[in-house]
Design a protein around this motif. Structure first.
Motif, PDB file in Angstrom:
ATOM      1  N   ILE A 155     -16.559  -9.287  -2.006  1.00  0.00           N
ATOM      2  CA  ILE A 155     -16.812 -10.039  -0.774  1.00  0.00           C
ATOM      3  C   ILE A 155     -18.105  -9.562  -0.115  1.00  0.00           C
ATOM      4  O   ILE A 155     -18.918 -10.359   0.355  1.00  0.00           O
ATOM      5  N   TYR A 156     -18.338  -8.232  -0.127  1.00  0.00           N
ATOM      6  CA  TYR A 156     -19.578  -7.736   0.470  1.00  0.00           C
ATOM      7  C   TYR A 156     -20.788  -8.214  -0.324  1.00  0.00           C
ATOM      8  O   TYR A 156     -21.833  -8.532   0.247  1.00  0.00           O
TER       9      TYR A 156
ATOM     10  N   ILE B 271     -14.755 -13.087  -8.254  1.00  0.00           N
ATOM     11  CA  ILE B 271     -13.462 -12.938  -7.578  1.00  0.00           C
ATOM     12  C   ILE B 271     -12.342 -13.361  -8.511  1.00  0.00           C
ATOM     13  O   ILE B 271     -11.298 -12.710  -8.599  1.00  0.00           O
TER      14      ILE B 271
ATOM     15  N   HIS C 183     -12.380  -0.571  -2.787  1.00  0.00           N
ATOM     16  CA  HIS C 183     -11.574  -1.749  -3.127  1.00  0.00           C
ATOM     17  C   HIS C 183     -12.469  -2.713  -3.870  1.00  0.00           C
ATOM     18  O   HIS C 183     -13.497  -3.129  -3.343  1.00  0.00           O
TER      19      HIS C 183
ATOM     20  N   LEU D   3     -20.952 -10.973  -1.817  1.00  0.00           N
ATOM     21  CA  LEU D   3     -21.121 -12.360  -1.384  1.00  0.00           C
ATOM     22  C   LEU D   3     -21.912 -12.427  -0.090  1.00  0.00           C
ATOM     23  O   LEU D   3     -22.819 -13.248   0.057  1.00  0.00           O
ATOM     24  N   PHE D   4     -21.591 -11.517   0.846  1.00  0.00           N
ATOM     25  CA  PHE D   4     -22.331 -11.527   2.109  1.00  0.00           C
ATOM     26  C   PHE D   4     -23.800 -11.188   1.877  1.00  0.00           C
ATOM     27  O   PHE D   4     -24.681 -11.746   2.535  1.00  0.00           O
TER      28      PHE D   4
ATOM     29  N   PHE E 175     -12.073  -5.821  -4.656  1.00  0.00           N
ATOM     30  CA  PHE E 175     -12.179  -7.162  -4.075  1.00  0.00           C
ATOM     31  C   PHE E 175     -13.120  -7.152  -2.872  1.00  0.00           C
ATOM     32  O   PHE E 175     -13.933  -8.050  -2.696  1.00  0.00           O
ATOM     33  N   ARG E 176     -13.018  -6.084  -2.086  1.00  0.00           N
ATOM     34  CA  ARG E 176     -13.930  -5.977  -0.948  1.00  0.00           C
ATOM     35  C   ARG E 176     -15.364  -5.897  -1.417  1.00  0.00           C
ATOM     36  O   ARG E 176     -16.265  -6.475  -0.809  1.00  0.00           O
TER      37      ARG E 176
ATOM     38  N   ALA F  87     -23.563 -17.740  -4.337  1.00  0.00           N
ATOM     39  CA  ALA F  87     -22.397 -17.589  -3.469  1.00  0.00           C
ATOM     40  C   ALA F  87     -21.247 -18.468  -3.943  1.00  0.00           C
ATOM     41  O   ALA F  87     -20.115 -18.012  -4.055  1.00  0.00           O
TER      42      ALA F  87
ATOM     43  N   ILE G 276     -25.413 -14.281   0.686  1.00  0.00           N
ATOM     44  CA  ILE G 276     -25.582 -15.247   1.779  1.00  0.00           C
ATOM     45  C   ILE G 276     -26.721 -14.805   2.689  1.00  0.00           C
ATOM     46  O   ILE G 276     -27.505 -15.627   3.171  1.00  0.00           O
TER      47      ILE G 276
ATOM     48  N   ALA H 111     -20.186 -15.620  -7.307  1.00  0.00           N
ATOM     49  CA  ALA H 111     -19.259 -14.791  -6.528  1.00  0.00           C
ATOM     50  C   ALA H 111     -17.817 -15.243  -6.746  1.00  0.00           C
ATOM     51  O   ALA H 111     -16.918 -14.420  -6.900  1.00  0.00           O
TER      52      ALA H 111
END
Lengths: 186, 158, 358
Positions: free
Chosen positions: A33-34, A71, A27, A36-37, A29-30, A63, A40, A67
């Motif tokens: 997000i990962y 997105i 995915h 982004l993590f 989008f996932r 971030a 961080i 990121a």
């Protein structure tokens, strides 16, 4: 094993696991997000090293800025929620090879390099010092990179404005053509 | 966009926003302006506004007389057909036949309290009452007959 | 006279007498965590009832008046209702991200609470880049909204998330610039230094008109950043049902709801610290007696008083102004707030160099 080391390993695990997840998930989008993590987690490691300023800048720029930009571009271009197609085998092999080579190169460098203990006096990371260092024209100052980056940003901004303006003029032209054409047709 | 207009825009924006905040600030500090009624608690001494419209009624005087001539103006004025006038023939003391209303049927379930029938009535026979507790268990109970049984038209109303 | 800092010191001394350093730290972290969660719950209860009462009185209504005296326990009843409600996850949602998003919103709000000084010398973490830390971490709050909007797999949610993304990213600029105005005057990012610099007068009084302009810009920008009306494009009940949290219910919705109010509290606390002196009492020039009387009021009362004044101001905006359209919203930022705050920052820099402020 002290508490500090435990925290380091937790942060490193967060960074690595979400990094691996961001390249393996299908995915898009996932993946963002990962990523982004991961960013961080790196910021957390900066906090752990007590480089608060770098950590905050990492969060603001990567971030909070990049990121979110990623997105947004996913929202605007991709079909939300659809899985990406499976990668071909040769691609997988080559990218694994590339990753391995990069990893090996970095590890060789890290292992070969002797990290000398710095003898320079410890500078307090107050805003005043950071500001002075940023605009310092002497040796070990950061005036040149600072100015180069600001020139780059200025160029990017001018480029954005130029792109936006040209599009607008074309729209205007086509509109005028349309207006002219209508009386001829009728 | 010139600079003068820009600054004037900002100024106008600010003053108009402050005007709005002054109004709400006034209401915030003046609790006596509150118009909410604590309905089931103050059911006995409820104060309704003068123009509140609950249902159409036909006032009768103490001799059981109303002012309706049966002209059907209300029936024609009603936009959703909630009033129906049913006639009967009545004998006047002189022995002539005269048209008078038998029933003035009012469908409360169709009424939107628009007040057009009251305005259309030439003889002020109907008016809006302030009752509003209309809930019933049977829908048929909302179909009302406005004139009371055995009621007559008031003298002098043509 | 006892104060928050004394209590904190006493607890610290007692713990360090009983245990070694590591365990003292762990216990202090636990106590701080419990206090933060307690504060969150309390803030949620107080701010929700405050908002409902303020909105009611501004609209000539009575507001909640059934539960408890004058309806003061209404938000408690609401909390119970939200807790026992079923938390549904829609069929087509991306379940991991959908369930993660409210917690991210909450974690970001919790992180933001760390450097805020609730009373003089009473702070969880006096980080040396305090203000930068706050603006950095608050930029993460958009992530939770984007996650919630996308993971719901719903068009309204996605639209709300997109709008709030555009909104937060652009209003962060003018919020940052107006915060910079105070940093230019103070010369430090640390919250304790900023508070100490206002011992002889709050910046809003010391800094003449430019600081007042910065304050107004700050209030407008943070109203937009916390997604509150008149800038509630992300929720916009009448257009998008509830925007990014359309699909949420039960406790997950409550977390979003709570995060919104905690964010409002935090931005107001930061505004109060930067512009209104935080826990510093009001001092007027040479009125010795007046200043002395003001010193008797505890610093925590000053802090919470100022913060709640700003919260009331933001609620006042919410219940007075109509919602902006998305293009009006972006025009307000890019054509009005940003140029004004840039010129204003220039003025303040000149003022700081020439020492024109008091």
């Amino acid at each position: 094993m002290t508490g500090s080391t435990i925290i380091f390993y937790l942060l490193a695990a967060l960074t690595l696991v979400s990094g691996v997840l961001s390249v393996t998930t299908r995915h898009i989008f996932r993946a963002a997000i990962y990523l982004l993590f991961t960013l961080i987690g790196i910021a957390g490691i900066y906090f752990w090293m007590q480089y608060e300023f770098i950590a905050a800048v990492q969060i603001v720029v990567y971030a909070g800025g990049i990121a979110v930009l990623i997105i947004f571009s996913i929202f605007l271009t991709q079909q939300a929620g659809e899985k990406l197609p499976k990668q071909k085998m040769e691609r997988k092999i080559f990218s694994a090879l590339a990753v391995f080579c990069g990893f090996a190169l970095t590890m060789v460098q890290v292992l070969q390099h002797e990290f000398p203990v710095s003898v320079a006096p410890v500078t307090s990371p107050s805003v005043n010092d950071i500001g002075r260092q940023m605009l310092n024209v002497e040796e070990s100052g950061f005036a040149l990179p600072f100015e180069v980056i600001s020139m780059l940003l200025l160029a990017a901004m001018v480029g954005c404005i130029v792109i936006a303006m040209r599009e607008k003029r074309e729209n205007l032209n086509t509109e005028q053509k349309n207006i002219k054409r209508i009386p001829n047709d009728t | 966009m010139n600079a003068g207009k820009y600054i004037r825009d900002i100024w106008n924006g600010f003053t108009s926003l402050l005007k709005g905040m002054k109004r709400t600030g006034y209401y915030f500090t003046h609790h006596k302006e509150i118009i909410t009624q604590q309905y089931p608690d103050n059911r006995n001494d409820l104060k309704l506004p003068e123009r509140f419209k609950g249902e159409v009624v036909m006032p009768h005087n103490e001799k059981n007389e109303h002012r309706c001539t049966g002209c059907q103006a209300c029936e024609l004025a009603c936009p959703n057909g909630s009033i129906k006038v049913i006639f009967k023939n009545e004998l006047t003391p002189e022995g002539k036949k005269k048209k008078a209303i038998d029933k003035l049927v009012y469908h409360l379930e169709l009424c939107t309290m628009c007040n057009l029938c009251v305005e259309a009535c030439p003889s002020d026979a109907i008016k809006m009452a302030q009752t509003f507790e209309h809930s019933v268990f049977d829908r048929n109970k909302l179909t009302k007959i406005l004139n009371k049984p055995e009621s007559k038209i008031m003298d002098g109303v043509e | 006279m006892w104060s928050f800092s004394d209590i904190a010191n006493n607890i610290h001394n007692w713990l360090s007498n009983q245990f070694n350093t590591t365990w003292t730290m762990i216990f202090e972290m636990l106590i701080a965590g419990v206090c933060v969660i307690g504060l969150f719950a309390l803030l949620g209860l107080v701010l929700v009832i405050m908002e409902r009462k303020v909105s009611a009185w501004m609209q000539i209504r009575l507001g909640p008046n059934r539960v408890g005296p004058k309806g003061m326990f209404q938000s408690l009843a609401d909390t119970v209702k939200l807790m026992v409600k079923e938390g549904m996850t829609p069929w087509g949602a991306d379940k991991t991200l959908f369930n993660l998003a409210p917690f991210i919103a909450m974690i970001v709000a919790m992180l933001l609470l760390a450097p805020i000084a609730f009373a003089s010398n009473f702070q969880l973490w006096d980080i040396n880049i305090g203000v930068l830390y706050v603006s950095a971490v608050s930029s993460l709050s958009v992530i939770s909204i984007l996650m919630a909007g996308w993971a719901s797999n719903n068009k309204y949610s996605l639209l709300g998330a997109m709008r709030s993304g555009a909104q937060i990213v652009s209003y962060e600029l003018s919020a940052g610039l107006s915060i910079l105005a105070i940093i230019v005057l103070t010369g430090d990012l640390r919250f304790s230094t900023i508070i100490a610099s206002q011992a002889d007068g709050w910046w809003i009084f010391k800094g003449h008109i430019p600081v007042i302009i910065a304050f107004i810009t700050f209030i407008i920008a943070v109203t937009a950043e916390t997604n509150r009306a008149p800038f509630d494009m992300a929720e916009a009940e009448s257009e998008l049902t509830a925007g990014f949290h359309t699909e949420y219910s039960g406790m997950k919705f409550a977390l979003f709801f709570l995060a919104e109010y905690v964010n409002v509290f935090i931005v107001c606390a930061i505004g109060a610290t930067l512009f209104l002196g935080g826990p510093m009492p009001l001092h007027i020039g040479l009125w010795e007696g007046f200043n002395h009387a003001m010193d008797y009021i505890p610093s925590s009362v000053w802090f919470f008083g100022k913060t709640f004044f700003l919260i009331f101001l933001i609620m006042w905006f919410r219940w007075t102004f109509p919602r902006l359209r998305i293009d009006q919203l972006l025009r307000l930022e890019w054509k009005y707030l940003l140029p004004i705050s840039m010129i204003n920052l220039l003025l303040i820099t000149a003022m700081a160099i020439l020492k024109w402020h008091f």
